[in-house]
Design an enzyme around this catalytic site. Structure first.
Site, PDB file in Angstrom:
ATOM      1  N   CYS A 125      62.081  46.583  -7.277  1.00  0.00           N
ATOM      2  CA  CYS A 125      63.129  45.573  -7.103  1.00  0.00           C
ATOM      3  C   CYS A 125      64.499  46.238  -6.993  1.00  0.00           C
ATOM      4  O   CYS A 125      65.293  45.914  -6.099  1.00  0.00           O
ATOM      5  CB  CYS A 125      63.091  44.590  -8.269  1.00  0.00           C
ATOM      6  SG  CYS A 125      64.154  43.140  -8.044  1.00  0.00           S
ATOM      7  N   CYS A 126      64.776  47.190  -7.874  1.00  0.00           N
ATOM      8  CA  CYS A 126      66.053  47.904  -7.824  1.00  0.00           C
ATOM      9  C   CYS A 126      66.177  48.717  -6.540  1.00  0.00           C
ATOM     10  O   CYS A 126      67.267  48.812  -5.958  1.00  0.00           O
ATOM     11  CB  CYS A 126      66.182  48.827  -9.031  1.00  0.00           C
ATOM     12  SG  CYS A 126      66.580  48.003 -10.588  1.00  0.00           S
ATOM     13  N   CYS A 206      71.786  42.690 -13.192  1.00  0.00           N
ATOM     14  CA  CYS A 206      71.243  41.457 -12.620  1.00  0.00           C
ATOM     15  C   CYS A 206      70.792  40.520 -13.745  1.00  0.00           C
ATOM     16  O   CYS A 206      70.302  40.968 -14.786  1.00  0.00           O
ATOM     17  CB  CYS A 206      70.070  41.771 -11.706  1.00  0.00           C
ATOM     18  SG  CYS A 206      70.544  42.609 -10.179  1.00  0.00           S
ATOM     19  N   CYS A 209      67.243  40.657 -15.572  1.00  0.00           N
ATOM     20  CA  CYS A 209      66.905  41.882 -16.305  1.00  0.00           C
ATOM     21  C   CYS A 209      67.969  42.291 -17.319  1.00  0.00           C
ATOM     22  O   CYS A 209      68.023  43.451 -17.738  1.00  0.00           O
ATOM     23  CB  CYS A 209      66.665  43.027 -15.317  1.00  0.00           C
ATOM     24  SG  CYS A 209      65.335  42.720 -14.141  1.00  0.00           S
ATOM     25  N   CYS A 233      69.021  52.071 -12.760  1.00  0.00           N
ATOM     26  CA  CYS A 233      68.545  51.273 -11.629  1.00  0.00           C
ATOM     27  C   CYS A 233      68.062  52.121 -10.462  1.00  0.00           C
ATOM     28  O   CYS A 233      67.430  51.613  -9.548  1.00  0.00           O
ATOM     29  CB  CYS A 233      69.637  50.317 -11.167  1.00  0.00           C
ATOM     30  SG  CYS A 233      71.127  51.133 -10.558  1.00  0.00           S
TER      31      CYS A 233
END
Length: 249
Positions: A125-126, A206, A209, A233
């Protein structure tokens, strides 16, 4: 010979990095950060900001030296609404040359169609939302500036003020500041705080998280709290970092 406390940590070195350190940062007792930021050997520079809890200090500090420096914000699509409002507030207050970076829509649609990738694979995702967009944006720059500091956690305890980050130089102007220095800078320049700070958020990423930090925890404990092996990240490559990918058409 210098004592261990004044030695620079091991890392990538080359003639340019060595020369910049010798001229501006020979040891921790002789740090000329203003001189470093004005050194033409840094080439074209960008400042990368998350507009998080302490970001206003770095933004003010650097833009007083370089008012027109591009300020890159990675708009992941997952930020707190308070972060976006804070970004807009600081951009107006400080007159920032703001550049919003966004992930490739096709990649997000393909890899995260239901918006749950952060829970299933936070590293991916990062990478999709942060690392890829930043890597693309930094292709036009020689040096980028980050707000990381040594006191923010064990993983940053030996952070240098200037380092290699893949093919780029990276400057961490506030690396040696402590929390009292940051607080004093906010007060001296009457800088507004991120609205989530008063709610216990010491490090703000974010929304899915990030949680508030509990008493006695590391300042970054609220980041990826459900994934103890993840502490960054992925946008910081390190001295030997290499980054390559095939871009979608």
């Amino acid at each position: 010979m210098s004592s261990p406390m004044t030695n620079w940590p091991a890392g990538g070195a080359d003639p340019l990095l060595d020369a910049l350190q010798a001229d501006h940062l020979p040891d921790l007792g002789h740090v000329d950060m203003a001189g470093l930021l004005c050194d033409p050997r840094l080439g074209r520079m960008a400042l990368v900001s998350s507009f998080g809890a302490e970001s206003a200090a770095l933004l003010h500090y650097v833009t007083r030296v370089h008012p027109d420096i591009p300020v890159l914000f990675i708009e992941t699509g997952c930020h707190f609404s308070e972060t976006l409002a804070y970004r807009d507030l600081l951009a107006g207050l400080l007159g920032l040359n703001l550049v919003n970076l966004r992930p490739v829509p096709g990649l997000i649609a393909q890899e995260d169609p239901d918006g749950t990738l952060h829970a299933r694979d936070p590293n991916m995702c990062c990478m999709l939302r942060k690392t890829f967009p930043l890597a693309d944006a930094l292709e036009g720059f020689d040096t980028w500036i980050s707000g990381r500091k040594r006191y923010q956690g064990q993983t940053r305890a030996a952070l240098p003020a200037i380092e290699r980050d893949g093919s780029h130089l990276k400057v961490n102007p506030l690396a040696f500041w402590d929390q009292a220095d940051v607080e004093a800078y906010f007060a001296a320049h009457d800088l507004p705080r991120h609205p989530l700070v008063d709610r216990g958020y010491a490090s703000i990423g974010c929304a899915p998280c990030t949680r508030p930090v509990r008493a006695g925890e590391d300042l970054r404990a609220g980041r990826w709290a459900d994934n103890p092996d993840k502490t960054e990240c992925g946008i910081h490559l390190g001295p030997d970092g290499r980054f390559a990918r095939r871009r979608p058409h």
